[in-house]
Scaffold this motif. Structure first.
Motif, mmCIF file in Angstrom:
data_model
loop_
_atom_site.group_PDB
_atom_site.id
_atom_site.type_symbol
_atom_site.label_atom_id
_atom_site.label_comp_id
_atom_site.label_asym_id
_atom_site.label_seq_id
_atom_site.Cartn_x
_atom_site.Cartn_y
_atom_site.Cartn_z
ATOM 1 N N ARG A 85 -8.649 26.272 1.177
ATOM 2 C CA ARG A 85 -7.775 27.286 1.668
ATOM 3 C C ARG A 85 -7.668 27.384 3.395
ATOM 4 O O ARG A 85 -6.806 28.030 3.920
ATOM 5 N N ASN A 86 -8.111 26.001 3.775
ATOM 6 C CA ASN A 86 -7.850 25.743 5.241
ATOM 7 C C ASN A 86 -7.367 24.511 5.595
ATOM 8 O O ASN A 86 -8.084 23.722 6.171
ATOM 9 N N PRO A 87 -6.039 24.110 5.350
ATOM 10 C CA PRO A 87 -5.379 22.901 5.687
ATOM 11 C C PRO A 87 -5.129 22.860 7.278
ATOM 12 O O PRO A 87 -4.948 23.619 8.019
ATOM 13 N N PRO A 88 -5.169 21.526 7.685
ATOM 14 C CA PRO A 88 -5.084 21.456 9.104
ATOM 15 C C PRO A 88 -3.509 21.560 9.770
ATOM 16 O O PRO A 88 -2.571 21.330 8.872
ATOM 17 N N ALA A 99 3.589 20.604 -6.528
ATOM 18 C CA ALA A 99 2.596 19.579 -6.423
ATOM 19 C C ALA A 99 2.043 19.258 -5.021
ATOM 20 O O ALA A 99 0.861 18.956 -5.028
ATOM 21 N N TYR A 100 2.840 19.588 -4.060
ATOM 22 C CA TYR A 100 2.244 19.831 -2.802
ATOM 23 C C TYR A 100 1.293 20.897 -2.555
ATOM 24 O O TYR A 100 0.070 20.491 -2.011
ATOM 25 N N LEU A 101 1.411 21.822 -3.048
ATOM 26 C CA LEU A 101 0.382 23.149 -2.997
ATOM 27 C C LEU A 101 -0.917 22.573 -3.678
ATOM 28 O O LEU A 101 -1.963 22.810 -3.252
ATOM 29 N N GLU A 102 -0.851 22.219 -5.109
ATOM 30 C CA GLU A 102 -2.059 21.571 -5.710
ATOM 31 C C GLU A 102 -2.581 20.466 -4.799
ATOM 32 O O GLU A 102 -3.937 20.667 -4.983
ATOM 33 N N LYS A 103 -2.119 19.615 -4.202
ATOM 34 C CA LYS A 103 -2.551 18.560 -3.533
ATOM 35 C C LYS A 103 -3.261 19.218 -2.368
ATOM 36 O O LYS A 103 -4.476 18.556 -2.054
ATOM 37 N N ARG A 104 -2.592 19.896 -1.773
ATOM 38 C CA ARG A 104 -3.277 20.634 -0.527
ATOM 39 C C ARG A 104 -4.453 21.405 -0.828
ATOM 40 O O ARG A 104 -5.505 21.155 -0.050
ATOM 41 N N SER A 149 0.847 -1.206 -0.107
ATOM 42 C CA SER A 149 -0.014 0.037 0.134
ATOM 43 C C SER A 149 0.869 1.320 0.072
ATOM 44 O O SER A 149 0.485 2.173 -0.821
ATOM 45 N N ASP A 150 1.988 1.228 0.709
ATOM 46 C CA ASP A 150 2.885 2.408 0.843
ATOM 47 C C ASP A 150 3.519 2.825 -0.685
ATOM 48 O O ASP A 150 3.681 3.792 -1.166
ATOM 49 N N VAL A 151 3.888 1.571 -1.311
ATOM 50 C CA VAL A 151 4.607 1.695 -2.716
ATOM 51 C C VAL A 151 3.592 2.251 -3.768
ATOM 52 O O VAL A 151 3.715 2.997 -4.310
ATOM 53 N N GLU A 152 2.051 1.717 -3.474
ATOM 54 C CA GLU A 152 1.209 2.347 -4.382
ATOM 55 C C GLU A 152 1.095 3.708 -4.267
ATOM 56 O O GLU A 152 0.790 4.624 -5.019
ATOM 57 N N ASP A 153 0.964 4.337 -2.917
ATOM 58 C CA ASP A 153 0.771 5.655 -2.381
ATOM 59 C C ASP A 153 1.941 6.448 -3.211
ATOM 60 O O ASP A 153 1.737 7.482 -3.603
ATOM 61 N N VAL A 154 3.034 5.934 -3.056
ATOM 62 C CA VAL A 154 4.378 6.583 -3.793
ATOM 63 C C VAL A 154 4.098 6.728 -5.266
ATOM 64 O O VAL A 154 4.867 7.722 -5.900
ATOM 65 N N LYS A 155 3.852 5.657 -5.677
ATOM 66 C CA LYS A 155 3.618 5.687 -7.223
ATOM 67 C C LYS A 155 2.530 6.880 -7.673
ATOM 68 O O LYS A 155 2.846 7.412 -8.423
ATOM 69 N N ASN A 156 1.697 6.748 -7.045
ATOM 70 C CA ASN A 156 0.629 7.877 -7.167
ATOM 71 C C ASN A 156 1.354 9.237 -7.130
ATOM 72 O O ASN A 156 0.858 10.173 -7.840
ATOM 73 N N LEU A 157 2.230 9.582 -5.961
ATOM 74 C CA LEU A 157 2.846 10.570 -6.019
ATOM 75 C C LEU A 157 3.757 11.145 -7.166
ATOM 76 O O LEU A 157 3.838 12.114 -7.590
ATOM 77 N N GLY A 158 4.465 9.821 -7.850
ATOM 78 C CA GLY A 158 5.252 10.073 -9.010
ATOM 79 C C GLY A 158 4.331 10.532 -10.220
ATOM 80 O O GLY A 158 4.895 11.234 -11.047
ATOM 81 N N LYS A 159 3.157 10.018 -10.202
ATOM 82 C CA LYS A 159 2.291 10.527 -11.447
ATOM 83 C C LYS A 159 1.991 11.995 -11.190
ATOM 84 O O LYS A 159 2.026 12.708 -12.181
#
Length: 393
Positions: free
Chosen positions: A306-309, A295-300, A78-88
């Motif tokens: 406008r209200n990240p935790p 990528a971080y700003l767009e995902k957030r 599951s961790d590998v799949e999560d990082v694969k999506n981050l690569g996309k």
């Protein structure tokens, strides 16, 4: 080795000279020479570093077995799949950046888009690592001695090192190490993010976005950048604005990192870094950070608007500050010091040492200066900043 073993001799003249020396030297002198070198070898490998050296050598010889046990015990799918999506996400941001950079000719953009589409990705570990039969076959020819003494330890270590190297070259299981703390780009066609980088401090599935994007996200962006970090990547025929402007941007990094001085103030020793050697890695560092930030700003924004935790216990830091703090942490480590008569080759290595690698990278990034309110022309916010791919957001 036996009578049928083939050896590759790269310098016959040296071999001939060695033969003459061995024939003319008394046998007991030759024996003493080899024994003393062997003893020094054992001292350096085992005595000075103790258990850590022993563990290191065993893990090297039995690397595939260690990977099999680790991956089989703790399932990371599951961790590998999560990082694969981050690569996309990183790949998508790269496409956006190519379109937005006006200094690139249309033909150049088309080539870069195509090259990016053709880059393959490998994350985590190979399926071979879970195949017990293949692992058994991998070590079938490596025989353990009946007794263990100094000579047996040395012989086993050397035989094991040669054995692993030979099998890697043969490609028996393929060279896709899972437990190596190093990502790499293979000839601009494939990036590899080993399982060791899909763990702390680079990634944790329970961590906030800031830590994962500032960690393994930047590493992925760094490796993607190596696909485009040379003026030779620009297509033939575009030798005007494309190449000239690229070379000018590249020179900025050469000058910046070539001006870094490593020193030991107490002993009054200084060594200057070589920007010409390090510029490809520093360009990849700079762009990897920019791509991960975007990528971080767009995902957030997609997840929280406008209200990240806020992170409990660290409310004094903004989310943006946490991104840069988390990113800086991955290069945190003990730095080498400079002493008289020391071999300073590490200064000319492709990667700058950790504190320089982080600080010089952040100096080039306006978003860092804005986030921490660094005054213009202060240490971390110089007026002249280096970048290859212009970043818009």
């Amino acid at each position: 080795m036996n009578g049928e073993t083939e050896l590759a001799v790269m310098n016959m003249q040296s071999i001939g000279g060695l033969s003459e020396v061995l024939l003319e030297t008394p046998r007991h002198v030759v024996q003493n020479f080899f024994f003393l070198n062997w003893a020094r070898h054992l001292r350096d490998r085992f005595e000075n570093r103790g258990k850590m050296a022993c563990k290191s050598r065993l893990l090297y010889t039995f690397r595939k077995l260690a990977e099999h046990l680790a991956i089989g015990t703790i399932r990371f799918e599951s961790d590998v799949e999560d990082v694969k999506n981050l690569g996309k996400e990183m790949r998508r941001v790269f496409h956006q950046i190519f379109d937005e950079n006006t200094w690139l000719e249309p033909e150049t953009k088309a080539v870069l888009h195509k090259r990016l589409d053709n880059v393959k990705e490998h994350y985590g570990f190979s399926t071979h690592a879970l195949d017990k039969a293949k692992i058994d076959g991998f070590y079938e020819a490596l025989i353990l001695p009946d007794k263990w003494g100094l000579m047996e330890m040395w012989q086993f270590e050397e035989r094991g090192s040669w054995f692993v190297t030979r099998l890697n070259l043969m490609g028996t299981l393929g060279y896709e190490p899972a437990m190596e703390f190093n990502a790499f780009n293979s000839n601009d066609v494939k990036i590899t993010i080993p399982l060791a980088l899909i763990t702390q401090p680079f990634y944790n599935p329970t961590w906030p976005l800031e830590f994962n994007y500032g960690g393994v996200g930047e590493v992925i962006g760094h490796e993607f950048t190596h696909t485009f970090d040379d003026q030779d990547d620009l297509p033939d025929g575009n030798v005007g604005n494309d190449t000239d402007e690229y070379l000018e941007k590249e020179k900025c990094f050469v000058d910046q990192f070539g001006g870094v001085i490593y020193g030991n103030d107490r002993l009054n020793i200084t060594v200057k870094a070589d920007g010409n050697v390090q510029h490809k890695e520093t360009i990849a560092d700079n762009n990897g950070l920019r791509v991960a930030w975007r990528a971080y700003l767009e995902k957030r924004k997609h997840l929280y608007g406008r209200n990240p935790p806020k992170l409990p216990g660290l409310q004094e830091f903004t989310n943006e500050q946490l991104f840069f703090l988390a990113h800086s942490q991955i290069e945190c480590g003990r730095q080498p010091r400079i002493y008289p008569n020391q071999d300073h080759d590490w200064v000319g290595e492709f990667h700058p040492v950790g504190d320089v690698r982080i600080n010089e990278k952040l100096k080039n990034f306006n978003s860092f200066a804005t986030t921490f309110k660094c005054k213009l022309n202060s240490k971390m916010n110089p007026e002249r900043k280096c970048r290859v791919w212009r970043y818009y957001h």
